[in-house]
Design a protein around this motif. Structure first.
Motif, short mmCIF file in Angstrom:
data_model
loop_
_atom_site.label_atom_id
_atom_site.label_comp_id
_atom_site.label_asym_id
_atom_site.label_seq_id
_atom_site.Cartn_x
_atom_site.Cartn_y
_atom_site.Cartn_z
N LYS A 1 0.81 -1.23 0.00
CA LYS A 1 0.00 0.00 0.00
C LYS A 1 0.84 1.27 0.00
N ALA A 2 1.95 1.26 0.73
CA ALA A 2 2.77 2.47 0.85
C ALA A 2 3.32 2.94 -0.49
N PHE A 3 3.40 2.03 -1.46
CA PHE A 3 3.97 2.39 -2.76
C PHE A 3 2.89 2.77 -3.79
N GLU A 4 1.62 2.62 -3.43
CA GLU A 4 0.54 2.91 -4.39
C GLU A 4 0.62 4.31 -5.01
N PRO A 5 0.93 5.36 -4.20
CA PRO A 5 0.98 6.70 -4.81
C PRO A 5 2.02 6.83 -5.92
N PHE A 6 3.06 6.02 -5.87
CA PHE A 6 4.11 6.08 -6.89
C PHE A 6 3.74 5.32 -8.17
N LEU A 7 2.72 4.45 -8.08
CA LEU A 7 2.48 3.49 -9.15
C LEU A 7 1.15 3.71 -9.87
#
Length: 204
Positions: free
Chosen positions: A193-199
């Motif tokens: 979840k923590a990487f969702e904004p980047f992807l």
């Protein structure tokens, strides 16, 4: 954790020069953003550890960046490959008089401060502490005396590094930590979840 030292290998966060395997899927800009996020995370779980901390830069030392000069001593990696660079960092640490030295990279999302404290604690009564990575390498290595053998005759970046390293120290007292994953590929982060904004822009 008296007379203990944490070595952190880091790559200077520059566009097109970090997380290249990840960048092949997400692009250079996103890969750089993700790496800077991981660097911030590494600072967050190391800055309050009660050990000495040395940061080894890949290209050049940056005096004014996220690594606080009051907390981290800054140095430059020396060596042709990862093994040589780690070996030289350990050698410098032991020559400086430290008894317990652990090395990590700066791309571990799943590490936290308690993991690090636990690793240093285990090193007090073991010869070595090793954090196995899911890809067949390791994300953490600690030792109480310098052993250059661990950094020679290894195919760095392949799935044989962990087994070859453990073979070198099979007769020693080793503490194995929990298996964790570092971030090298899109698949390593796509479901976190923590990487969702980047992807958001990536086609799954």
């Amino acid at each position: 954790m008296k007379n203990s030292l944490l070595l952190i290998l880091t790559r200077n966060p520059e566009l097109g020069k970090c997380k290249t395997r990840l960048a092949s899927k997400v692009g250079d800009k996103t890969a750089l953003d993700i790496y800077q996020f991981l660097l911030d995370h590494t600072v967050s779980f190391t800055k309050e550890l009660e050990v000495e901390k040395w940061v080894y830069y890949s290209e050049e030392i940056w005096e004014d960046d996220i690594w606080d000069n009051k907390i981290y001593q800054k140095k430059l990696q020396i060596g042709e490959d990862l093994g040589e660079r780690m070996m030289n960092a350990f050698k410098e640490g032991f020559q400086a008089g430290f008894d317990n030295i652990i090395i990590i990279g700066s791309d571990m999302y799943h590490l936290d401060q308690s993991d690090m404290a636990n690793a240093f604690s285990k090193l007090q009564n073991h010869d070595y502490v090793v954090g196995p990575a899911e890809d067949g390498g390791y994300y953490l290595l600690g030792m109480k005396s310098f052993n250059s053998q661990l950094f020679q005759n290894k195919n760095w970046g392949t799935d044989t590094v962990l087994q070859d390293t453990l073979a070198d120290i099979k007769n020693e007292k080793i503490a194995l930590l929990e298996v964790k994953n570092d971030v090298d590929y899109y698949e390593d982060i796509k479901d976190i979840k923590a990487f969702e904004p980047f992807l958001k822009h990536i086609e799954k």
